[in-house]
Write a protein that holds these residues in place. Sequence first.
Motif, PDB file in Angstrom:
ATOM      1  N   TRP A   1      -3.358  -2.489   6.876  1.00  0.00           N
ATOM      2  CA  TRP A   1      -4.361  -2.258   5.809  1.00  0.00           C
ATOM      3  C   TRP A   1      -3.769  -1.387   4.703  1.00  0.00           C
ATOM      4  O   TRP A   1      -3.969  -1.648   3.513  1.00  0.00           O
ATOM      5  CB  TRP A   1      -5.587  -1.582   6.409  1.00  0.00           C
TER       6      TRP A   1
ATOM      7  N   THR B   1      -1.348  -3.398   2.623  1.00  0.00           N
ATOM      8  CA  THR B   1      -2.051  -4.360   1.780  1.00  0.00           C
ATOM      9  C   THR B   1      -2.650  -3.710   0.540  1.00  0.00           C
ATOM     10  O   THR B   1      -2.619  -4.273  -0.554  1.00  0.00           O
ATOM     11  CB  THR B   1      -3.157  -5.059   2.591  1.00  0.00           C
ATOM     12  N   HIS B   2      -3.183  -2.498   0.698  1.00  0.00           N
ATOM     13  CA  HIS B   2      -3.915  -1.860  -0.403  1.00  0.00           C
ATOM     14  C   HIS B   2      -3.106  -0.804  -1.156  1.00  0.00           C
ATOM     15  O   HIS B   2      -3.359  -0.575  -2.349  1.00  0.00           O
ATOM     16  CB  HIS B   2      -5.195  -1.220   0.134  1.00  0.00           C
TER      17      HIS B   2
END
Length: 417
Positions: free
Chosen positions: A26, A29-30
């Motif tokens: 996560w 990804t961000h």
Amino acid sequence: MAPVLIGLAGVSMAKASQFAFGINTWIITHFSWGALFYMPAGFAFMIYLTKRFFPGIQGSGIPQVIAVIDDPSHKKKNNLLSIKIIIGKVITLMCGLIMGASIGHEGPMVQIGASIMHRFYGYGTIRTAEQRRMLVLSGGAAGIAATFNTPIAGIMFAMEELTKKYIFNAHSSTLLTVIISGFVSLAIVGNYTYFGYTNEALPFLTHIPAITLCGIVGGLTGGLFSLIVQKFSIILPQKIREAIQNHPYKFAALCGLIVALLGLLTNGMVYGTGYMPTRLSLESDTALHAWYYGPAKFLATLLSALSSIPGGLFAPTLAVGAGIGDGLSLLFPNLAPHSAIIILVMAAYLSGLTRSPLTSFIVTMEITGSQQMLLSLMTATLIASMVSKVICPAPFYHALAQRFEPSPATQKTDKTT
């Protein structure tokens, strides 16, 4: 009771590692560029925790277990195996996996399993050095069995890796500890293969050139990794050695920064255990990654190890082997089936690093479901071990274990008390 606790700990560590991997995914990804900031800070912070609160947890934990086994003293070794060590190991390991350090939980589980068994030393009639040795040995082997879901590999690990200085005595209690811990893992998570499954078969006689090449490549690269880690503080110029010794936090931060850069260049593939890239490579019929994945994962794992942050090498080592095998299949597409090359180099690289060929081929065979390649895997790991010995004569974990052995003065004091 203790074997059940080790089995539960192994399953819990595997689940926690998967959760940490999800968090890291996560974050990548961000906030992929954020790694340039939080990884150097995180590496330095983990070294601070190690030095300030949890001395004895650095690295994989296997050298510490070997040092305790090899110590002839009857005294309890709470500085290397204890409940405090377990707590520190879990905290720092999860921090490292969340950040994306190229580490695994398998080596730490050896130290955790040994710590659980070591906790019972000194109670009742369990008071001799031999009894302490067997407790630690069975706990460490049970840790491997529980974390990989492989009881046979746990027993072989005890025989081949943990007892190089002592003859392995197959006491029923030792074998029972390993088997029960492995069965607890099997009962909870089922009979799964850690890195996926392949039904690839490799006829031995018709693929001797491929097996030999994979063994040589794995032995060369695994031996090189072992040599660099063992000799790093020796081969460097004196000024650099002194700078690293005097500024361990800055050095750890530098290692973290380079790992972050490697992660950005490979789209995050070098982060963590390498579980997903390895599984994709293994279950594919063709090469998946660019040629640089294997070398990049090699460097990320090497820097994570040199920084001395807590974390294991088994899973990242197998991932490095998979990456090198993937690149080898790109160079020689007609050498052998792609999945077969991946498995052979995985086993050979692990053998080249650890110089434990039997453990290496059994672990690889059990975590990939490749029992049909038994003879090929055995041959490749034996070749790799011999090649590695030429490059780096000292076995990896036992060389590192010497850093945790008591001084001669301490041993004399123990004998007189």
